[in-house]
Scaffold this active site. Sequence first.
Site, PDB file in Angstrom:
ATOM      1  N   HIS A   5       0.998  -1.105  -0.064  1.00  0.00           N
ATOM      2  CA  HIS A   5       0.071   0.183   0.101  1.00  0.00           C
ATOM      3  C   HIS A   5       0.828   1.423   0.138  1.00  0.00           C
ATOM      4  O   HIS A   5       0.401   2.270  -0.278  1.00  0.00           O
ATOM      5  CB  HIS A   5      -1.000   0.006   1.420  1.00  0.00           C
ATOM      6  N   ASP A  13      -3.017 -10.510  -2.652  1.00  0.00           N
ATOM      7  CA  ASP A  13      -3.379 -10.031  -1.418  1.00  0.00           C
ATOM      8  C   ASP A  13      -5.047  -9.554  -1.610  1.00  0.00           C
ATOM      9  O   ASP A  13      -5.215  -9.249  -2.604  1.00  0.00           O
ATOM     10  CB  ASP A  13      -2.644  -9.025  -0.956  1.00  0.00           C
ATOM     11  N   HIS A  57      -6.615  -7.032  -0.579  1.00  0.00           N
ATOM     12  CA  HIS A  57      -6.534  -5.817  -0.970  1.00  0.00           C
ATOM     13  C   HIS A  57      -5.864  -5.197  -1.917  1.00  0.00           C
ATOM     14  O   HIS A  57      -4.763  -5.682  -2.445  1.00  0.00           O
ATOM     15  CB  HIS A  57      -5.996  -4.902   0.283  1.00  0.00           C
ATOM     16  N   ASP A  76      -5.082 -12.714   3.098  1.00  0.00           N
ATOM     17  CA  ASP A  76      -6.257 -12.180   3.474  1.00  0.00           C
ATOM     18  C   ASP A  76      -7.618 -12.547   2.769  1.00  0.00           C
ATOM     19  O   ASP A  76      -8.668 -11.990   3.039  1.00  0.00           O
ATOM     20  CB  ASP A  76      -6.118 -10.656   4.139  1.00  0.00           C
TER      21      ASP A  76
HETATM   22 ZN   LIG Z   1      -4.376  -7.110   2.656  1.00  0.00          ZN
END
Ligand SMILES: [Zn+2]
Length: 311
Positions: free
Chosen positions: A125, A162, A164, A245
């Site tokens: 991120h 991931d 996200h 996740d």
């Molecule tokens: Zn994540």
Amino acid sequence: MSTLLVSQRNFESHVTPAGHPERPDRLRAIEEALGRERFAGLIRKDAPSGDLQLAELVHGPRYLDGLRRARPAEGVGQIDEDTFISSGSLDAAGTALGAGLLALEAVALGQARNAFCAIRPPGHHAEIDRPMGFCLVNTIAIVAREAQRKYGAERVAIVDFDVHHGNGTQDIFQADGSVFYASSHQMPLYPGTGAPGETGMGNVVNAALPGGSDGLAMQEAYEALILPALEAFAPDFLLISAGFDADYRDPLAGLNWRPADFAWLTGKLMEVADRRCEGRIVSLLEGGYDRNGLATGVAAHVGALMGFGAG
Ligand SMILES: [Zn+2]
């Protein structure tokens, strides 16, 4: 040749507040899982400390200074709503980078077929000018640049599974056709980026998966979208942002992947890497916040990297 596991002895140096999902116990869960007899064949190395100045390869010139200023002498400082920095966080980020660079070297020199780095804090991120989303430094982006700079890779691919979207990695490479970035992620979900229309200069592929979807939807997205694009890009090196996740037990997201799905996906990425870049894969841990989900996902991923096959 076998699979290298790079561990990070100082993973507890990065402290987050009590109850924060990105916590040191995540790496204990991985240590336990990969300590089993099944993984006796791993080459194991400890991460050396890496040169954080290399962050300048992907972040803005004042980025590290900003992190150093935000770092408290003791206790835990806050960068944004969910991103924290403690006195030891940059030491941890430095060895996380050291892990990635050691893995890169081992795979580039043919000392290992592929490698997995069990590291924290995560990195995908972190944007050019902004740490966010539990991430301080974009480790995988620096490793990609070093693959080019130090080992002569012309084309580097990063696949990010991931749950996200890796907004930071996309931010860093979306205007650079020498790096391919593909992400599968739940949408809508934090950080909100990663719509299929975000394609960079043709080097970015985003597969948005609806909440509640399972491994079958993931397989379809990879077969239809990401794997053909990766194959066509023909990388010299494949890096993986390995977050766990998307596991059905994860508290921060709502996908329903099973451990066998992580094994399937890893196997498919290995098939492309075998055809395109002599199997060279370096995988870096990103997210994964359910203890059992993380442990079983990593075991499936690393087992596949070792050639155990799916299941
Ligand atoms: Zn994540």
